[in-house]
Design a protein around this motif. Structure first.
Motif, PDB file in Angstrom:
ATOM      1  N   SER A   1       0.784  -1.125  -0.005  1.00 16.36           N
ATOM      2  CA  SER A   1       0.023  -0.084   0.020  1.00 16.36           C
ATOM      3  C   SER A   1       0.856   1.217   0.106  1.00 16.36           C
ATOM      4  N   GLN A   2       1.891   1.285   0.919  1.00 20.03           N
ATOM      5  CA  GLN A   2       3.011   2.440   1.054  1.00 20.03           C
ATOM      6  C   GLN A   2       3.384   2.688  -0.424  1.00 20.03           C
ATOM      7  N   LEU A   3       3.845   1.717  -0.959  1.00 17.36           N
ATOM      8  CA  LEU A   3       4.501   1.781  -2.235  1.00 17.36           C
ATOM      9  C   LEU A   3       3.504   2.291  -3.574  1.00 17.36           C
ATOM     10  N   LEU A   4       2.381   1.793  -3.357  1.00 15.41           N
ATOM     11  CA  LEU A   4       1.310   2.279  -4.302  1.00 15.41           C
ATOM     12  C   LEU A   4       0.897   3.641  -4.217  1.00 15.41           C
TER      13      LEU A   4
ATOM     14  N   GLU B   1      -0.010  -0.749 -13.283  1.00 11.68           N
ATOM     15  CA  GLU B   1      -1.291  -1.162 -13.335  1.00 11.68           C
ATOM     16  C   GLU B   1      -1.843  -1.380 -12.156  1.00 11.68           C
ATOM     17  N   ALA B   2      -1.004  -1.587 -10.954  1.00  5.93           N
ATOM     18  CA  ALA B   2      -1.388  -1.735  -9.790  1.00  5.93           C
ATOM     19  C   ALA B   2      -2.014  -0.437  -9.175  1.00  5.93           C
ATOM     20  N   ALA B   3      -1.198   0.556  -9.477  1.00  8.01           N
ATOM     21  CA  ALA B   3      -1.642   1.822  -8.857  1.00  8.01           C
ATOM     22  C   ALA B   3      -3.084   2.314  -9.653  1.00  8.01           C
ATOM     23  N   LEU B   4      -3.219   1.859 -10.837  1.00  8.58           N
ATOM     24  CA  LEU B   4      -4.244   2.189 -11.608  1.00  8.58           C
ATOM     25  C   LEU B   4      -5.641   1.585 -11.021  1.00  8.58           C
TER      26      LEU B   4
ATOM     27  N   LEU C   1      11.241   4.141 -11.590  1.00  8.38           N
ATOM     28  CA  LEU C   1      11.323   3.240 -10.326  1.00  8.38           C
ATOM     29  C   LEU C   1      11.917   3.896  -9.044  1.00  8.38           C
ATOM     30  N   ASP C   2      13.105   4.526  -9.481  1.00  9.91           N
ATOM     31  CA  ASP C   2      13.890   5.115  -8.749  1.00  9.91           C
ATOM     32  C   ASP C   2      13.258   6.304  -7.851  1.00  9.91           C
ATOM     33  N   ASP C   3      12.382   7.043  -8.577  1.00 13.40           N
ATOM     34  CA  ASP C   3      11.552   8.131  -7.892  1.00 13.40           C
ATOM     35  C   ASP C   3      10.583   7.452  -7.176  1.00 13.40           C
ATOM     36  N   VAL C   4      10.016   6.461  -7.294  1.00 10.19           N
ATOM     37  CA  VAL C   4       9.002   5.717  -6.480  1.00 10.19           C
ATOM     38  C   VAL C   4       9.782   5.249  -5.089  1.00 10.19           C
TER      39      VAL C   4
ATOM     40  N   ARG D   1      15.712   0.651  -4.126  1.00 10.84           N
ATOM     41  CA  ARG D   1      14.927   0.150  -5.597  1.00 10.84           C
ATOM     42  C   ARG D   1      14.708  -1.165  -5.781  1.00 10.84           C
ATOM     43  N   PRO D   2      15.769  -2.028  -5.146  1.00 12.68           N
ATOM     44  CA  PRO D   2      15.494  -3.526  -5.247  1.00 12.68           C
ATOM     45  C   PRO D   2      14.108  -3.984  -4.556  1.00 12.68           C
ATOM     46  N   LEU D   3      13.647  -3.238  -3.205  1.00 11.58           N
ATOM     47  CA  LEU D   3      12.665  -3.452  -2.715  1.00 11.58           C
ATOM     48  C   LEU D   3      11.401  -3.347  -3.493  1.00 11.58           C
ATOM     49  N   VAL D   4      11.287  -2.180  -4.049  1.00 12.42           N
ATOM     50  CA  VAL D   4      10.249  -1.912  -5.237  1.00 12.42           C
ATOM     51  C   VAL D   4      10.163  -2.970  -6.118  1.00 12.42           C
TER      52      VAL D   4
END
Lengths: 241, 241
Positions: A20-23, A67-70, A40-43, A51-54
């Motif tokens: 949820s936090q990442l989204l 797509e998940a965010a959408l 992905l760096d920005d996220v 970045r690896p965690l993302v």
């Protein structure tokens, strides 16, 4: 990439919370710029993680994250139209629109990118998610109109109005959020009433819905004000009667 | 790849004629299937020419051919809204819609692919071409409304109606071209009248346009029929007056 301040919280979140936090971080970035300009760096940076965690959460990379965010935005949007079936129809619609327009206001650039298409990240899957929201909104509205088996004319009226609401939202964002949200909301409700009434002229199913809905409207509500304002304008149409 | 029957005509066409011939062949293919399912081979075969010849005219390949075909379709669509400024507004609009809907009918699959987005061949350039058509259509309609400096409310009403017309066209294609085109056309004109009248309630600029337009309408025209059909439906709204 990892922000030191948030590093201590790193291991404390559950899988679902982390997701949820990442989204949330992704959505707020997509709200500021077009999806193709978000890395992905920005996220990772916005969420204060590596970045690896993302990538661990979204191994499909940016497309999957997008797509998940959408999908999460789509769920939020669909919730806007959840409204108890009580009181005049225009008041229910006004409350739903208040929520919908607040979402548009909050996610502006991301909302535009999403709906205007032409995004390099757009695929038939993302289009399907957006279409799903439109369809869900139409079903909710038809529920409020209390029709068991809505005819094609009534369905088309509702779907056209939903498209028109989207178009109006995009124009509103494009025009520096003018007019104020409550004016835009009332105007959209008025447009819905007008579209229904016009369809009622040639479609008995819609006419039945309109008759039932009008009885519930209050004189000081949107429909009452609309009727009293419109009458003097159409006054010189007496030759059409 | 070259069809023998058309080979003799091969050298007789001018550059412009050849280009038109290829665009026409491409448009008719895009009308049958999504752009991504049309190859340059298909276009060459449909036009009865060699693949290298297609490349000579469109060295950018499929993307360039698609954009050129789109631009040519866009010009054709813009022409639909060219209409002399004579007679009642709804009659002018009906004639423009007849041309527009005939275009939709003729190019069905290609029209959907174009407007629904999600096509792999869609780019910000193709989106801009489609937006150009919408803008041009809005300008033409505003010209017919005879307003020197249309306010934001009137502009939004017209743009929303154009989006609604697009949505209705897509739904119509999706629903096996039901209802018949003349019913769809009348209904779209009625929706425009209703949208304008509703906006007139809160916007003096739109009210002036509506007053002037209503005087020109004929009792047996779309507006006359609409007014007489709608009155009994709104009969039980007396408590709102």
């Amino acid at each position: 990439m990892t922000s030191q301040a948030s590093a201590p919280a790193y291991r404390r979140l559950s899988v679902e919370e982390r997701r949820s936090q990442l989204l949330e971080a992704a959505l707020s970035l997509f709200a500021q710029r077009a999806p193709e300009d978000v890395s992905l760096d920005d996220v990772a940076e916005a969420a204060g993680v590596s970045r690896p965690l993302v990538y661990r959460y979204f191994p499909g990379g940016k497309q999957q994250l997008y797509e998940a965010a959408l999908r999460s935005a789509a769920e939020e949007l669909e919730q806007c139209f959840a409204e108890p079936a009580e009181g005049p129809l225009t008041e229910r619609l006004s409350r739903a629109l208040d929520r919908y327009l607040a979402f548009v206001d909050q996610h502006d650039a991301g909302f535009s990118a999403l709906l205007q298409g032409g995004s390099v990240i757009e695929t038939s899957r993302t289009t399907a998610i957006v279409d799903g929201v439109r369809r869900a909104a139409a079903e909710r509205i038809l529920d409020h109109l209390v029709v068991k088996d809505p005819g094609p004319r009534l369905r088309m009226t509702v779907r056209m109005w939903i498209t028109a609401v989207e178009a109006a939202s995009l124009i509103w964002l494009d025009e520096d959020k003018e007019p104020p949200l409550d004016e835009l909301r009332d105007w959209l409700v008025e447009q819905f009433v007008a579209a229904l009434v016009a369809s009622a002229g040639s479609d008995p199913g819609t006419a039945a819905v309109v008759r039932a809905a009008l009885v519930m409207e209050r004189p000081d509500g949107v429909t009452g004000v609309l009727v009293r304002r419109v009458l003097p304008v159409v006054g010189n149409a007496a030759h059409l009667l």
